[in-house]
Design a protein around this motif. Structure first.
Motif, short mmCIF file in Angstrom:
data_model
loop_
_atom_site.label_atom_id
_atom_site.label_comp_id
_atom_site.label_asym_id
_atom_site.label_seq_id
_atom_site.Cartn_x
_atom_site.Cartn_y
_atom_site.Cartn_z
N ALA B 80 0.85 -1.20 0.00
CA ALA B 80 0.00 0.00 0.00
C ALA B 80 0.88 1.25 0.00
O ALA B 80 2.03 1.20 0.38
CB ALA B 80 -0.90 0.00 1.23
N SER B 81 0.34 2.33 -0.44
CA SER B 81 1.13 3.56 -0.38
C SER B 81 0.24 4.69 0.13
O SER B 81 -0.97 4.68 -0.04
CB SER B 81 1.70 3.91 -1.74
N GLU B 82 0.90 5.66 0.74
CA GLU B 82 0.17 6.77 1.34
C GLU B 82 -0.72 7.47 0.31
O GLU B 82 -1.79 7.94 0.61
CB GLU B 82 1.17 7.75 1.95
N ALA B 83 -0.20 7.50 -0.92
CA ALA B 83 -0.91 8.22 -1.97
C ALA B 83 -2.29 7.62 -2.23
O ALA B 83 -3.22 8.32 -2.62
CB ALA B 83 -0.10 8.20 -3.25
N SER B 84 -2.43 6.30 -1.99
CA SER B 84 -3.68 5.64 -2.35
C SER B 84 -4.73 5.72 -1.25
O SER B 84 -5.87 5.33 -1.46
CB SER B 84 -3.41 4.18 -2.70
N VAL B 85 -4.36 6.17 -0.08
CA VAL B 85 -5.32 6.19 1.01
C VAL B 85 -6.37 7.30 0.77
O VAL B 85 -6.03 8.39 0.29
CB VAL B 85 -4.63 6.38 2.38
N LYS B 86 -7.61 6.97 1.06
CA LYS B 86 -8.67 7.96 0.92
C LYS B 86 -8.89 8.63 2.27
O LYS B 86 -9.09 7.94 3.27
CB LYS B 86 -9.96 7.27 0.46
N VAL B 87 -8.81 9.93 2.30
CA VAL B 87 -9.05 10.63 3.56
C VAL B 87 -10.54 10.93 3.68
O VAL B 87 -11.13 11.57 2.80
CB VAL B 87 -8.21 11.93 3.64
N ILE B 88 -11.14 10.40 4.73
CA ILE B 88 -12.59 10.56 4.93
C ILE B 88 -12.83 11.94 5.56
O ILE B 88 -12.46 12.19 6.69
CB ILE B 88 -13.13 9.43 5.82
N ASP B 89 -13.44 12.81 4.77
CA ASP B 89 -13.54 14.21 5.14
C ASP B 89 -14.82 14.46 5.96
O ASP B 89 -15.88 14.79 5.40
CB ASP B 89 -13.53 15.06 3.86
N PRO B 348 -9.20 11.74 9.37
CA PRO B 348 -8.13 12.50 10.02
C PRO B 348 -8.59 13.00 11.40
O PRO B 348 -9.77 12.98 11.71
CB PRO B 348 -7.93 13.69 9.07
N VAL B 349 -7.64 13.41 12.22
CA VAL B 349 -7.95 14.06 13.50
C VAL B 349 -7.13 15.33 13.57
O VAL B 349 -5.90 15.27 13.49
CB VAL B 349 -7.60 13.15 14.69
N PRO B 350 -7.75 16.50 13.66
CA PRO B 350 -9.20 16.74 13.64
C PRO B 350 -9.77 16.71 12.22
O PRO B 350 -9.01 16.55 11.26
CB PRO B 350 -9.29 18.14 14.24
N GLY B 351 -11.08 16.83 12.13
CA GLY B 351 -11.72 16.92 10.81
C GLY B 351 -12.32 15.62 10.32
O GLY B 351 -12.75 15.53 9.17
N GLY B 352 -12.32 14.59 11.20
CA GLY B 352 -12.90 13.31 10.80
C GLY B 352 -14.24 13.12 11.48
O GLY B 352 -15.26 13.67 11.06
N VAL B 353 -14.22 12.33 12.55
CA VAL B 353 -15.45 12.03 13.28
C VAL B 353 -15.97 13.28 14.02
O VAL B 353 -17.18 13.48 14.13
CB VAL B 353 -15.23 10.87 14.27
N GLY B 354 -15.03 14.08 14.51
CA GLY B 354 -15.39 15.24 15.34
C GLY B 354 -16.58 16.03 14.83
O GLY B 354 -17.60 16.13 15.52
#
Lengths: 376, 376
Positions: B80-89, B348-354
């Motif tokens: 896996a690579s960091e580039a492929s991760v989806k950031v859940i906004d 991400p934290v912050p900006g994810g579940v918060g």
């Protein structure tokens, strides 16, 4: 589930865990000749409609995987032997519990003059339900609980049932109320069960009870009888739960789900395996403690079991057996013969969890009477 | 937890997942300078006293094991690579949800003239609580919910609080009632929370709500906001839940436990990892979906994560950071940098579940108003 449904008893060879059993239907169980003693209660509680609302496990697929991994399993399992397995004697534990309840009831009667009372409401003429109710009554008598019985005709109205519940709610002689399930189809089961006041809900099926069970730091009012019986067996056989991996197979409202909540309350690390689980064998094999409550005869094979695991088998499944005068015999969810070679302890079927359910019902009724009268 | 407790912020190097962080205390969080936007709410909900009632995870032991297995992990993770991760906004999703709520409220107002109302009761002068309440009020305004606020002095009696709850219970303009926690220590929190009528318990913490959540076939009334937000994120990012292995880390009444129940309702195979779990890394690594809610900064390392897993990180933990003007920064329970290299999606934290927690509170309030007025 009409009374004209054909009886489908498991077809399998005697003393073998068949690889692909057809499923036993609820109708089949209902139409079976009466069984012996308290197992009838267990059959109702653990294998009633609720358990069967969920889609069935894909037994064929599961067993195909099981077979492919069986060679490596045999090597591991060879370390254990049938001789070393401890059989968890539910019949004896249930008897011990009834004796303890009996002694407590005598003490309460002598001390404050109160006799615990259990009311059972039966609607309709189902023979199995009538047998269960008769057995509950008998069990009450053996421990000194006074039982109150109401038998209403099949065509009774919801209002009539609710009126009886309301009367029992108000009756100071009654400490536990139990509505025999299933109710006739024209009645709203949830509405009727919710009418039982929470202080007398000895079956423990009220969502408020379940909520308290789920929440840390909350005191439970009544724990549903069958899962309570499972945990009691673990306690009485000194099985450590804290920190152990536990797998509950089945997620019914009356057994699997509350059993998982109870195990978690005791600090087990719990996984719940159900009909949608893709690799039940692999997950189950991680468990130190297995509680199975799916109603699938012999579904859990030896290869599913970690050597040394403790198994509580809630299933009571009738399978065809020509050598038996009744034409069938009872088996659990777990293939007992294979499991004996791997597990460190196991409940037999019958004589394991079965007798515990009604013992726990008596225990809950005593608990309720003690609470209501503030008797320590 | 007195106000004179020292602030203990995590000491760790910037941009590194420290191997043995000390724990952040609730007092530290309380005394921290106000944070930005909705995260304050999340901090209260997900990292409040309930989460911290449980004994802490043995982070040192866990990380020692993690380190020993890290070499094999690196090989797997290299795929896996960091580039492929989806950031859940979460921030964006929360905004979308607020817009949807806004539109629904306009429709309801135009159609039947009803404006949803949320009552918040604040007792005492805690600055963080005051900030949370202010933020809730602001959020209500943005979507068109009318907010009612009661601020009582620290030395109020239980009866005074109960009187306000009772009034709000009866007030037809109020559709949701929220008692800001923690309450002063002389008050019985359970008693006060239980006084909120179930139809207006938009926080979803009532045991009857939790019971319905646990039971199959029962309709839930209100789902607790933070776990509801977690599942909503999975839905909005089209993460399949059915049949997937899910591990919930933490078993608090307000996040972990209800999150596990929700995942199970959606047919995931759920395991719950907690402070008594002996091999949390091994179990977590089996998960397709991880929801972590323990309040331990960076506890979940890359080696805990199955390649391709989806991670919902509920933790919001302040750690010391000299490069930050505030002297601290916020990190999740999951080591974000390591996780990015293995997971397929992560909050991400912050900006994810918060930001989701308060969006779900608004959603529950709208739901309540719709139900009470039978508006479809």
């Amino acid at each position: 589930m009409t009374s004209s449904s054909p009886i489908t008893i498991m077809k399998m060879k005697l003393n073998h865990c068949s690889p692909s059993p057809p499923y036993t239907t609820a109708a089949a169980r209902r139409l079976l000749p009466p069984l012996i003693g308290h197992h009838q209660i267990q059959l109702r509680s653990s294998l009633g409609p609720t358990l069967h609302n969920s889609p069935s496990f894909s037994a064929r697929a599961i067993i195909a995987r099981s077979a492919s991994s069986s060679s490596s399993f045999v090597i591991t399992a060879a370390m254990a032997s049938e001789a070393s397995v401890k059989v968890i004697d539910g019949k004896k534990v249930a008897k011990d519990i009834r004796d303890e309840i009996n002694a407590e009831i005598s003490r309460m009667k002598d001390s404050i003059g109160v006799v615990p009372g259990l009311a059972v409401i039966l609607v309709g003429e189902r023979k199995d339900s009538a047998t269960y109710v008769r057995n509950k009554k008998k069990a009450c008598e053996t421990v000194g609980i006074k039982s109150y019985e109401v038998c209403l005709p099949e065509n009774s109205t919801e209002e009539e049932v609710l009126k009886y519940i309301s009367d029992f709610n108000d009756d100071p002689m009654v400490h536990g109320i139990l509505v025999q399930l299933p109710l006739p189809s024209h009645m709203d089961e949830q509405k009727i069960l919710n009418a039982v006041c929470i202080e007398k809900d000895v079956d423990g099926f009220h969502p408020l009870n379940i909520g308290r069970l789920a929440m840390r730091g909350r005191e439970t009012s009544f724990v549903p009888c069958t899962p309570k019986g499972c945990i009691e067996l673990l306690h009485r056989y000194n099985v450590e739960i804290k920190g152990k991996r536990a797998v509950v197979i089945g997620r019914s409202n009356i057994v699997g789900m509350p059993a998982a909540l109870l195990l978690q309350r005791e600090d087990a690390t719990v996984s719940i395996v159900h009909s949608r689980t893709r690799n039940p064998e692999e997950i189950t094999r991680q468990a130190d403690i297995i509680i199975s409550a799916v109603g699938q005869p012999n579904m859990v094979r030896g290869s599913w079991i970690k050597p040394g695991a403790v198994i509580i088998d809630v299933g009571i499944n009738p399978v065809e057996d020509a050598t038996n005068p009744r034409g069938y015999r009872l088996v659990g969810d777990v293939c007992y013969e294979e499991a004996c070679k791997v597990a460190s302890a196991i409940t037999p079927v019958p004589g394991g969890v079965g007798p515990m359910t009604i013992a726990m019902l008596l225990s809950n009724t005593l608990l309720s009477a003690k609470r209501i009268h503030n008797f320590k």
